[in-house]
Design a protein around this motif. Structure first.
Motif, mmCIF file in Angstrom:
data_model
loop_
_atom_site.group_PDB
_atom_site.id
_atom_site.type_symbol
_atom_site.label_atom_id
_atom_site.label_comp_id
_atom_site.label_asym_id
_atom_site.label_seq_id
_atom_site.Cartn_x
_atom_site.Cartn_y
_atom_site.Cartn_z
ATOM 1 N N ALA A 61 0.851 -1.203 0.000
ATOM 2 C CA ALA A 61 0.000 0.000 0.000
ATOM 3 C C ALA A 61 0.877 1.240 0.000
ATOM 4 O O ALA A 61 0.667 2.187 -0.772
ATOM 5 C CB ALA A 61 -0.922 -0.011 1.214
ATOM 6 N N LYS A 62 1.891 1.239 0.861
ATOM 7 C CA LYS A 62 2.834 2.357 0.912
ATOM 8 C C LYS A 62 3.596 2.498 -0.413
ATOM 9 O O LYS A 62 3.769 3.599 -0.937
ATOM 10 C CB LYS A 62 3.829 2.136 2.054
ATOM 11 C CG LYS A 62 4.835 3.263 2.216
ATOM 12 C CD LYS A 62 6.148 2.768 2.783
ATOM 13 C CE LYS A 62 6.923 1.998 1.721
ATOM 14 N NZ LYS A 62 8.350 1.777 2.076
ATOM 15 N N ALA A 63 4.031 1.353 -0.968
ATOM 16 C CA ALA A 63 4.809 1.389 -2.215
ATOM 17 C C ALA A 63 3.997 1.973 -3.362
ATOM 18 O O ALA A 63 4.515 2.767 -4.163
ATOM 19 C CB ALA A 63 5.275 -0.025 -2.566
ATOM 20 N N TYR A 64 2.717 1.617 -3.458
ATOM 21 C CA TYR A 64 1.879 2.145 -4.536
ATOM 22 C C TYR A 64 1.617 3.634 -4.344
ATOM 23 O O TYR A 64 1.567 4.392 -5.315
ATOM 24 C CB TYR A 64 0.555 1.360 -4.604
ATOM 25 C CG TYR A 64 0.657 0.086 -5.421
ATOM 26 C CD1 TYR A 64 1.809 -0.701 -5.385
ATOM 27 C CD2 TYR A 64 -0.394 -0.335 -6.218
ATOM 28 C CE1 TYR A 64 1.905 -1.869 -6.121
ATOM 29 C CE2 TYR A 64 -0.306 -1.501 -6.969
ATOM 30 C CZ TYR A 64 0.853 -2.263 -6.911
ATOM 31 O OH TYR A 64 0.954 -3.418 -7.651
ATOM 32 N N LEU A 65 1.450 4.045 -3.093
ATOM 33 C CA LEU A 65 1.246 5.471 -2.817
ATOM 34 C C LEU A 65 2.494 6.276 -3.154
ATOM 35 O O LEU A 65 2.402 7.416 -3.615
ATOM 36 C CB LEU A 65 0.852 5.669 -1.348
ATOM 37 C CG LEU A 65 -0.570 5.214 -0.992
ATOM 38 C CD1 LEU A 65 -0.740 5.135 0.520
ATOM 39 C CD2 LEU A 65 -1.616 6.135 -1.607
ATOM 40 N N ILE A 66 3.651 5.687 -2.959
ATOM 41 C CA ILE A 66 4.895 6.357 -3.342
ATOM 42 C C ILE A 66 4.984 6.475 -4.856
ATOM 43 O O ILE A 66 5.406 7.510 -5.394
ATOM 44 C CB ILE A 66 6.112 5.591 -2.768
ATOM 45 C CG1 ILE A 66 6.208 5.830 -1.256
ATOM 46 C CG2 ILE A 66 7.411 6.026 -3.451
ATOM 47 C CD1 ILE A 66 7.323 5.067 -0.566
ATOM 48 N N GLN A 67 4.561 5.425 -5.592
ATOM 49 C CA GLN A 67 4.573 5.483 -7.052
ATOM 50 C C GLN A 67 3.639 6.576 -7.573
ATOM 51 O O GLN A 67 3.896 7.184 -8.614
ATOM 52 C CB GLN A 67 4.158 4.131 -7.641
ATOM 53 C CG GLN A 67 5.165 3.023 -7.411
ATOM 54 C CD GLN A 67 6.501 3.286 -8.061
ATOM 55 O OE1 GLN A 67 6.587 3.965 -9.089
ATOM 56 N NE2 GLN A 67 7.571 2.767 -7.466
ATOM 57 N N ALA A 68 2.558 6.840 -6.811
ATOM 58 C CA ALA A 68 1.618 7.900 -7.190
ATOM 59 C C ALA A 68 2.070 9.269 -6.688
ATOM 60 O O ALA A 68 1.380 10.264 -6.914
ATOM 61 C CB ALA A 68 0.228 7.575 -6.645
ATOM 62 N N ARG A 69 3.210 9.311 -6.009
ATOM 63 C CA ARG A 69 3.777 10.538 -5.440
ATOM 64 C C ARG A 69 2.878 11.127 -4.350
ATOM 65 O O ARG A 69 2.919 12.325 -4.076
ATOM 66 C CB ARG A 69 4.047 11.601 -6.516
ATOM 67 C CG ARG A 69 4.901 11.122 -7.672
ATOM 68 C CD ARG A 69 6.336 10.806 -7.235
ATOM 69 N NE ARG A 69 7.210 10.603 -8.372
ATOM 70 C CZ ARG A 69 7.469 9.423 -8.926
ATOM 71 N NH1 ARG A 69 6.888 8.323 -8.443
ATOM 72 N NH2 ARG A 69 8.289 9.311 -9.949
ATOM 73 N N ALA A 70 2.065 10.253 -3.720
ATOM 74 C CA ALA A 70 1.251 10.695 -2.591
ATOM 75 C C ALA A 70 2.052 10.611 -1.296
ATOM 76 O O ALA A 70 1.719 11.254 -0.298
ATOM 77 C CB ALA A 70 -0.014 9.844 -2.475
ATOM 78 N N LEU A 71 3.072 9.788 -1.317
ATOM 79 C CA LEU A 71 4.019 9.673 -0.214
ATOM 80 C C LEU A 71 5.425 9.781 -0.776
ATOM 81 O O LEU A 71 5.650 9.536 -1.967
ATOM 82 C CB LEU A 71 3.878 8.320 0.503
ATOM 83 C CG LEU A 71 2.640 8.026 1.343
ATOM 84 C CD1 LEU A 71 2.697 6.594 1.847
ATOM 85 C CD2 LEU A 71 2.497 8.996 2.502
ATOM 86 N N GLU A 72 6.351 10.121 0.080
ATOM 87 C CA GLU A 72 7.759 10.060 -0.299
ATOM 88 C C GLU A 72 8.533 9.407 0.838
ATOM 89 O O GLU A 72 8.029 9.308 1.964
ATOM 90 C CB GLU A 72 8.312 11.466 -0.578
ATOM 91 C CG GLU A 72 8.199 12.434 0.583
ATOM 92 C CD GLU A 72 8.673 13.832 0.207
ATOM 93 O OE1 GLU A 72 9.036 14.035 -0.960
ATOM 94 O OE2 GLU A 72 8.664 14.707 1.091
ATOM 95 N N SER A 73 9.729 8.936 0.534
ATOM 96 C CA SER A 73 10.572 8.277 1.530
ATOM 97 C C SER A 73 11.920 8.983 1.570
ATOM 98 O O SER A 73 12.874 8.563 0.908
ATOM 99 C CB SER A 73 10.746 6.796 1.176
ATOM 100 O OG SER A 73 11.509 6.133 2.146
ATOM 101 N N PRO A 74 12.018 10.067 2.352
ATOM 102 C CA PRO A 74 13.252 10.861 2.380
ATOM 103 C C PRO A 74 14.471 10.074 2.858
ATOM 104 O O PRO A 74 15.575 10.308 2.410
ATOM 105 C CB PRO A 74 12.932 12.001 3.354
ATOM 106 C CG PRO A 74 11.439 12.044 3.419
ATOM 107 C CD PRO A 74 10.988 10.636 3.223
ATOM 108 N N ARG A 75 14.223 9.141 3.798
ATOM 109 C CA ARG A 75 15.318 8.315 4.296
ATOM 110 C C ARG A 75 14.865 6.865 4.333
ATOM 111 O O ARG A 75 13.666 6.572 4.322
ATOM 112 C CB ARG A 75 15.732 8.762 5.715
ATOM 113 C CG ARG A 75 16.352 10.142 5.762
ATOM 114 C CD ARG A 75 17.235 10.300 6.998
ATOM 115 N NE ARG A 75 16.489 10.076 8.229
ATOM 116 C CZ ARG A 75 15.862 11.021 8.910
ATOM 117 N NH1 ARG A 75 15.859 12.261 8.462
ATOM 118 N NH2 ARG A 75 15.227 10.736 10.033
ATOM 119 N N ARG A 76 15.839 5.987 4.399
ATOM 120 C CA ARG A 76 15.540 4.556 4.371
ATOM 121 C C ARG A 76 14.554 4.166 5.466
ATOM 122 O O ARG A 76 14.706 4.540 6.627
ATOM 123 C CB ARG A 76 16.845 3.762 4.553
ATOM 124 C CG ARG A 76 16.647 2.255 4.499
ATOM 125 C CD ARG A 76 17.969 1.547 4.663
ATOM 126 N NE ARG A 76 17.827 0.119 4.541
ATOM 127 C CZ ARG A 76 18.828 -0.731 4.635
ATOM 128 N NH1 ARG A 76 20.053 -0.282 4.848
ATOM 129 N NH2 ARG A 76 18.627 -2.018 4.509
#
Length: 302
Positions: A61-76
């Motif tokens: 769920a998180k990974a798909y939201l990141i692909q949609a640019r709704a979330l980002e992962s600034p650090r690991r």
């Protein structure tokens, strides 16, 4: 209750990140467990690959939201909401799905690439629909495909074992138990005057501890209580405390009850369990193709 599919986790994941702070995945998982009211049984559910089902679905769920640019992962191992994520929350929906994410070109490009990659692979025609169900994560789709392939393999394998004959089966069960890590040596017994014992596994070099085996190459007839009682009698005659009874068919309820009540440790392995163990421990079924699932090594890029 069962674990919700990964799309049902999308809204809770965004709601958790709504405060704009940088959060860790462990914090996200704890929030989602509470938000979705997951029970102990839900959290105990595992994928066939061994991972926790709930954690896998939260991750995707998180990974798909990141692909949609709704979330980002600034650090690991972290996540943070973006303006686009707040835009999705402003829709005031009860649930978010892939269709909601497809309003963004980045996600459409990603999803299109994923579909093309999936369609380019040749898969068996008789796989269940769940293998391609979009409610499943990619990892679960792979697990489903592997499970279907192993079911077909198991059906063929039990037929092959039966065709091979009784003596081969006795040797096979000794080989299987040793491959499973029990004992340092073992052998099948003579066909005549074996005293109801078809094989012996030595747990130490001096033979102080031994596991006795009984192998029944039966097709449709279930192993009944009298057969188990005979085997237990053979164990007593040999002053043995451990026995394994393996059949290509199944055991009656009486047989299982009998094995559970005796003072000796008697394990029953039916046909389904037999081929499952053969597949797991590569007995008569060598690996001929391997697929690897990979993730980016963030340490490398740092």
């Amino acid at each position: 209750m069962s674990v919700p599919d990964y799309q049902q986790f999308m809204l809770p994941v965004l709601q958790f990140a709504e405060d704009g702070k940088l959060h860790t995945m462990s914090e996200l998982r704890a929030y989602c467990y509470r938000k979705m009211k997951l029970s102990e049984a839900d959290l105990a559910e595992r994928l066939s690959s061994g991972g926790r089902t709930a954690d896998s679905r939260i991750y995707w769920a998180k990974a798909y939201l990141i692909q949609a640019r709704a979330l980002e992962s600034p650090r690991r191992g972290t996540l943070q909401i973006t303006d686009r994520g707040r835009e999705l929350l402003a829709l005031k929906k009860d649930r978010l799905t892939n269709k909601d994410l497809e309003r963004y070109q980045e996600f459409r490009d990603f999803h299109s690439l994923s579909r093309k990659s999936s369609e380019s692979k040749s898969l068996p025609d008789d796989l269940p629909e769940t293998a391609a169900d979009t409610a499943n994560t990619p990892e679960e789709q792979m697990d489903s495909i592997l499970e279907s392939v192993n079911k077909l393999l198991a059906a063929d394998l039990v037929k092959k074992v039966i065709e091979a004959g009784d003596k081969f089966f006795e040797d096979l069960v000794v080989d299987l138990i040793r491959k499973m890590g029990y004992g340092i040596d073992g052998h099948s017994t003579q066909r005549t005057n074996d005293g109801g014992i078809d094989g012996v596994i030595y747990e130490d070099r001096l033979g102080l501890n031994m596991i006795y085996l009984q192998a029944k190459l039966w097709r449709n007839t279930k192993v009944s209580r009298p057969e188990i009682q005979k085997f237990i009698g053979s164990l007593s005659e040999n002053k043995a405390q451990k026995g394994i009874f393996i059949t290509t068919s199944d055991f009656s309820a009486g047989a299982r009850e009998c094995a559970a009540k005796v003072s000796q440790k008697v394990i029953l392995i039916d046909g389904l369990e037999l081929v499952k163990y053969m597949i797991t421990y590569n007995v008569g079924v060598p690996v001929y193709k391997t697929y690897e699932m990979k993730r980016i090594d963030l340490d490398y890029f740092e």
